[in-house]
Design a protein around this motif. Sequence first.
Motif, PDB file in Angstrom:
ATOM      1  N   ARG A  96       0.840  -1.204   0.000  1.00  0.00           N
ATOM      2  CA  ARG A  96       0.000   0.000   0.000  1.00  0.00           C
ATOM      3  C   ARG A  96       0.875   1.254   0.000  1.00  0.00           C
ATOM      4  O   ARG A  96       0.591   2.221  -0.721  1.00  0.00           O
ATOM      5  N   ALA A 181       0.481 -10.578 -10.266  1.00  0.00           N
ATOM      6  CA  ALA A 181      -0.669  -9.718  -9.961  1.00  0.00           C
ATOM      7  C   ALA A 181      -0.278  -8.600  -8.996  1.00  0.00           C
ATOM      8  O   ALA A 181      -0.775  -7.464  -9.106  1.00  0.00           O
ATOM      9  N   ASP A 184       1.520  -6.077 -11.101  1.00  0.00           N
ATOM     10  CA  ASP A 184       0.535  -5.339 -11.902  1.00  0.00           C
ATOM     11  C   ASP A 184      -0.081  -4.193 -11.095  1.00  0.00           C
ATOM     12  O   ASP A 184      -0.210  -3.063 -11.584  1.00  0.00           O
ATOM     13  N   ALA A 185      -0.469  -4.510  -9.869  1.00  0.00           N
ATOM     14  CA  ALA A 185      -1.114  -3.499  -9.017  1.00  0.00           C
ATOM     15  C   ALA A 185      -0.148  -2.385  -8.643  1.00  0.00           C
ATOM     16  O   ALA A 185      -0.527  -1.203  -8.590  1.00  0.00           O
ATOM     17  N   ASP A 190      -2.048   1.346  -7.782  1.00  0.00           N
ATOM     18  CA  ASP A 190      -3.329   1.091  -7.114  1.00  0.00           C
ATOM     19  C   ASP A 190      -3.047   0.548  -5.715  1.00  0.00           C
ATOM     20  O   ASP A 190      -2.791  -0.645  -5.531  1.00  0.00           O
ATOM     21  N   ASP A 192      -4.949   0.131  -3.025  1.00  0.00           N
ATOM     22  CA  ASP A 192      -5.915  -0.835  -2.501  1.00  0.00           C
ATOM     23  C   ASP A 192      -5.676  -2.218  -3.094  1.00  0.00           C
ATOM     24  O   ASP A 192      -5.652  -3.221  -2.372  1.00  0.00           O
ATOM     25  N   GLU A 193      -5.506  -2.273  -4.414  1.00  0.00           N
ATOM     26  CA  GLU A 193      -5.336  -3.562  -5.075  1.00  0.00           C
ATOM     27  C   GLU A 193      -3.983  -4.189  -4.738  1.00  0.00           C
ATOM     28  O   GLU A 193      -3.879  -5.407  -4.583  1.00  0.00           O
ATOM     29  N   GLU A 195      -2.290  -3.863  -1.938  1.00  0.00           N
ATOM     30  CA  GLU A 195      -2.410  -4.417  -0.588  1.00  0.00           C
ATOM     31  C   GLU A 195      -3.244  -5.690  -0.608  1.00  0.00           C
ATOM     32  O   GLU A 195      -2.879  -6.709  -0.001  1.00  0.00           O
ATOM     33  N   ARG A 196      -4.371  -5.649  -1.319  1.00  0.00           N
ATOM     34  CA  ARG A 196      -5.265  -6.806  -1.381  1.00  0.00           C
ATOM     35  C   ARG A 196      -4.577  -8.004  -2.036  1.00  0.00           C
ATOM     36  O   ARG A 196      -4.696  -9.137  -1.561  1.00  0.00           O
ATOM     37  N   ALA A 197      -3.831  -7.763  -3.113  1.00  0.00           N
ATOM     38  CA  ALA A 197      -3.162  -8.853  -3.823  1.00  0.00           C
ATOM     39  C   ALA A 197      -2.131  -9.536  -2.938  1.00  0.00           C
ATOM     40  O   ALA A 197      -2.007 -10.768  -2.944  1.00  0.00           O
ATOM     41  N   ASN A 200      -4.009 -11.471  -0.024  1.00  0.00           N
ATOM     42  CA  ASN A 200      -4.634 -12.695  -0.555  1.00  0.00           C
ATOM     43  C   ASN A 200      -3.584 -13.759  -0.865  1.00  0.00           C
ATOM     44  O   ASN A 200      -3.798 -14.954  -0.604  1.00  0.00           O
TER      45      ASN A 200
END
Length: 219
Positions: A96, A181, A184-185, A190, A192-193, A195-197, A200
């Motif tokens: 993030r 991934a 990529d984020a 991005d 949010d993405e 951190e989420r990637a 996960n």
Amino acid sequence: MKSDGMSTHLEENVYYRLREMILSGELVSGEKLVQEDLSARLGVSRTPLRTAISRLNSENFVRISSRGEASVSEFGLRQIAELFEIRAVLEGLICRLLAPKIELKHTIYLRSLMASVADAVAAGDDAIYREADVEFHTYLTSLIPGGNLGRLLEPVHTIMRMSLSQGILRSPAETHPEHLAIIDALEARDSDEAERAMINHIRKTIALLQKKAENESQA
């Protein structure tokens, strides 16, 4: 007679060699450390070896029993899963923080790292991929200035290396796209993405560890 400087250098050298033997899996979890054998293998006396073992004990690489016997620390599946929960939160935060400002040279390096092991992924070569996996995560951590997050993650990454030395937790074919991934984020800036990637990615491994631990307890 050796000077104090030479003795200190020798002790440091023995410490790092023994530490690497543990991290690489040459000395496996639970293995008893027989000083006579290690002295012969490393070509040193028992004095710097005892100093190295004591230092590794203070860093939780080694456990010393009430009888004074040293062995490589063992980390059960549940312990590793708990540490990986910490890892998920901190590495998610790292992604993030990095996403808005990561430099092109950094994402190029990460892509080249993952590209360099593409053949290993296809061939199922776990050993080569394992090193790239560790480098991917430690490199991202190194990009955060100040070093505070790095210091928090250092013991967690150490356990990660120790656990991976016994065999990777998920297949390269499964985790390689997850690393891509994350890149990529980051390239898309991005937060949010990114951190989420990362979260996960790590939590899929946590779920596997928890399932294996449950199966072991029922066996």
